[in-house]
Motif scaffolding. Structure first.
Motif, PDB file in Angstrom:
ATOM      1  N   ASN A   1       0.869  -1.179   0.000  1.00  0.00           N
ATOM      2  CA  ASN A   1       0.000   0.000   0.000  1.00  0.00           C
ATOM      3  C   ASN A   1       0.903   1.226   0.000  1.00  0.00           C
ATOM      4  OD1 ASN A   1      -1.802   2.061   0.387  1.00  0.00           O
ATOM      5  ND2 ASN A   1      -2.676   1.265   2.286  1.00  0.00           N
ATOM      6  N   GLN A   2       1.100   1.820  -1.158  1.00  0.00           N
ATOM      7  CA  GLN A   2       2.024   2.932  -1.287  1.00  0.00           C
ATOM      8  C   GLN A   2       1.573   4.166  -0.522  1.00  0.00           C
ATOM      9  OE1 GLN A   2       2.813   3.641  -5.447  1.00  0.00           O
ATOM     10  NE2 GLN A   2       3.809   1.657  -5.735  1.00  0.00           N
ATOM     11  N   ASP A   3       0.277   4.265  -0.250  1.00  0.00           N
ATOM     12  CA  ASP A   3      -0.241   5.421   0.490  1.00  0.00           C
ATOM     13  C   ASP A   3      -0.081   5.269   1.998  1.00  0.00           C
ATOM     14  OD1 ASP A   3      -1.052   6.668  -1.867  1.00  0.00           O
ATOM     15  OD2 ASP A   3      -2.988   5.629  -1.849  1.00  0.00           O
ATOM     16  N   MET A   4       0.193   4.058   2.448  1.00  0.00           N
ATOM     17  CA  MET A   4       0.301   3.814   3.888  1.00  0.00           C
ATOM     18  C   MET A   4       1.352   2.741   4.139  1.00  0.00           C
ATOM     19  SD  MET A   4      -0.793   5.034   6.652  1.00  0.00           S
ATOM     20  CE  MET A   4      -0.625   4.610   8.384  1.00  0.00           C
ATOM     21  N   LEU A   5       2.616   3.106   3.962  1.00  0.00           N
ATOM     22  CA  LEU A   5       3.708   2.148   4.064  1.00  0.00           C
ATOM     23  C   LEU A   5       3.927   1.641   5.483  1.00  0.00           C
ATOM     24  CD1 LEU A   5       6.283   3.884   1.687  1.00  0.00           C
ATOM     25  CD2 LEU A   5       4.851   1.900   1.180  1.00  0.00           C
ATOM     26  N   LEU A   6       3.402   2.371   6.479  1.00  0.00           N
ATOM     27  CA  LEU A   6       3.582   1.970   7.866  1.00  0.00           C
ATOM     28  C   LEU A   6       2.521   0.966   8.333  1.00  0.00           C
ATOM     29  CD1 LEU A   6       4.413   5.434   9.499  1.00  0.00           C
ATOM     30  CD2 LEU A   6       6.006   3.665   8.771  1.00  0.00           C
ATOM     31  N   GLN A   7       1.550   0.701   7.500  1.00  0.00           N
ATOM     32  CA  GLN A   7       0.441  -0.178   7.875  1.00  0.00           C
ATOM     33  C   GLN A   7       0.802  -1.627   7.550  1.00  0.00           C
ATOM     34  OE1 GLN A   7      -3.478   0.106   5.736  1.00  0.00           O
ATOM     35  NE2 GLN A   7      -4.089   1.105   7.636  1.00  0.00           N
ATOM     36  N   TYR A   8       1.129  -2.389   8.575  1.00  0.00           N
ATOM     37  CA  TYR A   8       1.613  -3.760   8.370  1.00  0.00           C
ATOM     38  C   TYR A   8       0.604  -4.620   7.622  1.00  0.00           C
ATOM     39  CZ  TYR A   8       5.133  -2.578  11.953  1.00  0.00           C
ATOM     40  OH  TYR A   8       6.133  -1.996  12.679  1.00  0.00           O
ATOM     41  N   ASN A   9      -0.686  -4.456   7.947  1.00  0.00           N
ATOM     42  CA  ASN A   9      -1.712  -5.318   7.367  1.00  0.00           C
ATOM     43  C   ASN A   9      -1.950  -5.059   5.892  1.00  0.00           C
ATOM     44  OD1 ASN A   9      -2.134  -6.611   9.792  1.00  0.00           O
ATOM     45  ND2 ASN A   9      -3.846  -5.324  10.405  1.00  0.00           N
ATOM     46  N   SER A  10      -1.365  -3.998   5.345  1.00  0.00           N
ATOM     47  CA  SER A  10      -1.510  -3.703   3.922  1.00  0.00           C
ATOM     48  C   SER A  10      -0.205  -3.855   3.158  1.00  0.00           C
ATOM     49  CB  SER A  10      -2.039  -2.274   3.730  1.00  0.00           C
ATOM     50  OG  SER A  10      -3.299  -2.114   4.341  1.00  0.00           O
ATOM     51  N   ASN A  11       0.866  -4.161   3.884  1.00  0.00           N
ATOM     52  CA  ASN A  11       2.185  -4.311   3.271  1.00  0.00           C
ATOM     53  C   ASN A  11       2.790  -5.620   3.770  1.00  0.00           C
ATOM     54  OD1 ASN A  11       2.880  -1.426   1.980  1.00  0.00           O
ATOM     55  ND2 ASN A  11       1.761  -1.103   3.898  1.00  0.00           N
ATOM     56  N   PHE A  12       2.541  -6.679   3.021  1.00  0.00           N
ATOM     57  CA  PHE A  12       2.921  -8.011   3.490  1.00  0.00           C
ATOM     58  C   PHE A  12       3.023  -8.974   2.322  1.00  0.00           C
ATOM     59  CE2 PHE A  12      -1.609  -8.072   3.098  1.00  0.00           C
ATOM     60  CZ  PHE A  12      -1.971  -9.378   2.817  1.00  0.00           C
ATOM     61  N   LEU A  13       3.430 -10.175   2.624  1.00  0.00           N
ATOM     62  CA  LEU A  13       3.545 -11.222   1.616  1.00  0.00           C
ATOM     63  C   LEU A  13       2.755 -12.435   2.085  1.00  0.00           C
ATOM     64  CD1 LEU A  13       6.714 -12.189  -0.342  1.00  0.00           C
ATOM     65  CD2 LEU A  13       5.376 -13.982   0.758  1.00  0.00           C
ATOM     66  N   HIS A  14       1.895 -12.934   1.226  1.00  0.00           N
ATOM     67  CA  HIS A  14       1.068 -14.109   1.555  1.00  0.00           C
ATOM     68  C   HIS A  14       1.573 -15.329   0.801  1.00  0.00           C
ATOM     69  CE1 HIS A  14      -2.269 -16.702   2.472  1.00  0.00           C
ATOM     70  NE2 HIS A  14      -2.516 -16.863   1.184  1.00  0.00           N
ATOM     71  N   PHE A  15       1.890 -16.378   1.545  1.00  0.00           N
ATOM     72  CA  PHE A  15       2.330 -17.635   0.934  1.00  0.00           C
ATOM     73  C   PHE A  15       1.115 -18.411   0.433  1.00  0.00           C
ATOM     74  CE2 PHE A  15       6.145 -16.865   3.561  1.00  0.00           C
ATOM     75  CZ  PHE A  15       7.124 -17.067   2.597  1.00  0.00           C
ATOM     76  N   LEU A  16       1.176 -18.843  -0.811  1.00  0.00           N
ATOM     77  CA  LEU A  16       0.096 -19.628  -1.413  1.00  0.00           C
ATOM     78  C   LEU A  16       0.170 -21.091  -0.991  1.00  0.00           C
ATOM     79  CD1 LEU A  16       0.272 -18.072  -4.983  1.00  0.00           C
ATOM     80  CD2 LEU A  16      -1.407 -17.566  -3.187  1.00  0.00           C
ATOM     81  N   ARG A  17       1.352 -21.540  -0.614  1.00  0.00           N
ATOM     82  CA  ARG A  17       1.554 -22.870  -0.041  1.00  0.00           C
ATOM     83  C   ARG A  17       2.591 -22.732   1.061  1.00  0.00           C
ATOM     84  NH1 ARG A  17       6.447 -24.600  -1.910  1.00  0.00           N
ATOM     85  NH2 ARG A  17       7.137 -23.817  -3.951  1.00  0.00           N
TER      86      ARG A  17
END
Length: 251
Positions: free
Chosen positions: A27-43
């Motif tokens: 989330n380029q508008d809120m770089l400090l927001q952990y819940n919007s800047n993350f990586l989700h593993f598909l497996r």
């Protein structure tokens, strides 16, 4: 509606990279927001895959002035003991979340209390709402709390983002956000000030949501090891699954 999963939980991040192993959100508008800047593993990754991906995300975030990494894992799969050992040894904070749903008609009716009023946030209540949110957000740092104020202003203009407040004898006492989706209403950030807890305010905030979303499926996420989850079970929410996540802050 299709089966409810963690994929239905809202986050503001946009996909910036994807592979057969993961999806990377920012989330380029809120770089400090952990819940919007993350990586989700598909497996579930192997230890080697996790280490390589963690190095990638740390480098990416560092180049954008971000000082954290966060990862979520596939629903209903616990990380291997090898991964958990790695998290502990490398100072990752790991936990699991639980997904709950309820039909508004199944929510146990809450008896109204004349001392408590619940209402949508309008221009008249916005400052109360904003100040209450600041009290929550400042626990994560003043910079984060100030940046969040811009997020709340945007959400105030969004018809699919409801901001709701409670008053106890005329004093602001709590709030909740609701994210309206296709067939769902997601309860988010339910909060009651400590001095007003155990007055039924949390239940009345939820009742207000149920009353205004009779045709939606209400969904929420709770910390798997926190006490509010017990309240949701007593309130007849249905358990839909769990998801592990880990994060690390680089000081």
């Amino acid at each position: 509606m299709c089966k409810i999963s963690f994929d239905h939980i809202y986050h503001a991040g946009e996909v910036v990279a994807q592979s057969d192993l993961y999806v990377h959100y920012q989330n380029q508008d809120m770089l400090l927001q952990y819940n919007s800047n993350f990586l989700h593993f598909l497996r579930m990754p192997s230890l080697e895959e996790f280490e390589q991906t963690a190095a990638y995300l740390h480098d990416f975030h560092s180049r954008h002035g971000q000082h954290h990494v966060k990862f979520t894992f596939p629903q209903n799969i616990k990380p291997t003991e090898e991964l958990i050992k790695h998290f502990i040894e490398n100072n990752y904070n790991y936990r699991y979340l639980e997904l709950f749903t309820i039909k508004p008609s199944e929510f146990p009716c809450v008896e109204k209390d004349s001392n408590i009023s619940i209402q949508f946030v309008t221009e008249n209540e916005y400052m109360d709402y904003s100040n209450l949110k600041y009290q929550q957000d400042v626990l994560f740092g003043s910079e984060f709390a100030k940046a969040q104020r811009d997020v709340y202003k945007k959400d105030f203009q969004n018809p699919n983002k409801w901001q709701i407040v409670s008053y106890f004898r005329g004093n602001i006492s709590g709030c909740v956000d609701v994210i309206i989706g296709k067939g769902t209403a997601e309860i988010d950030n339910l909060f009651v000030l400590e001095e007003y807890r155990k007055q039924g305010i949390g239940s009345m905030l939820q009742q207000f949501v149920m009353d205004h979303c009779p045709d939606k499926l209400v969904i929420l996420v709770a910390d798997g090891e926190d006490t509010p989850r017990e309240m949701y079970i007593k309130q007849r929410y249905c358990y839909r699954g769990f998801q592990y996540e880990v994060q690390k802050v680089y000081l």
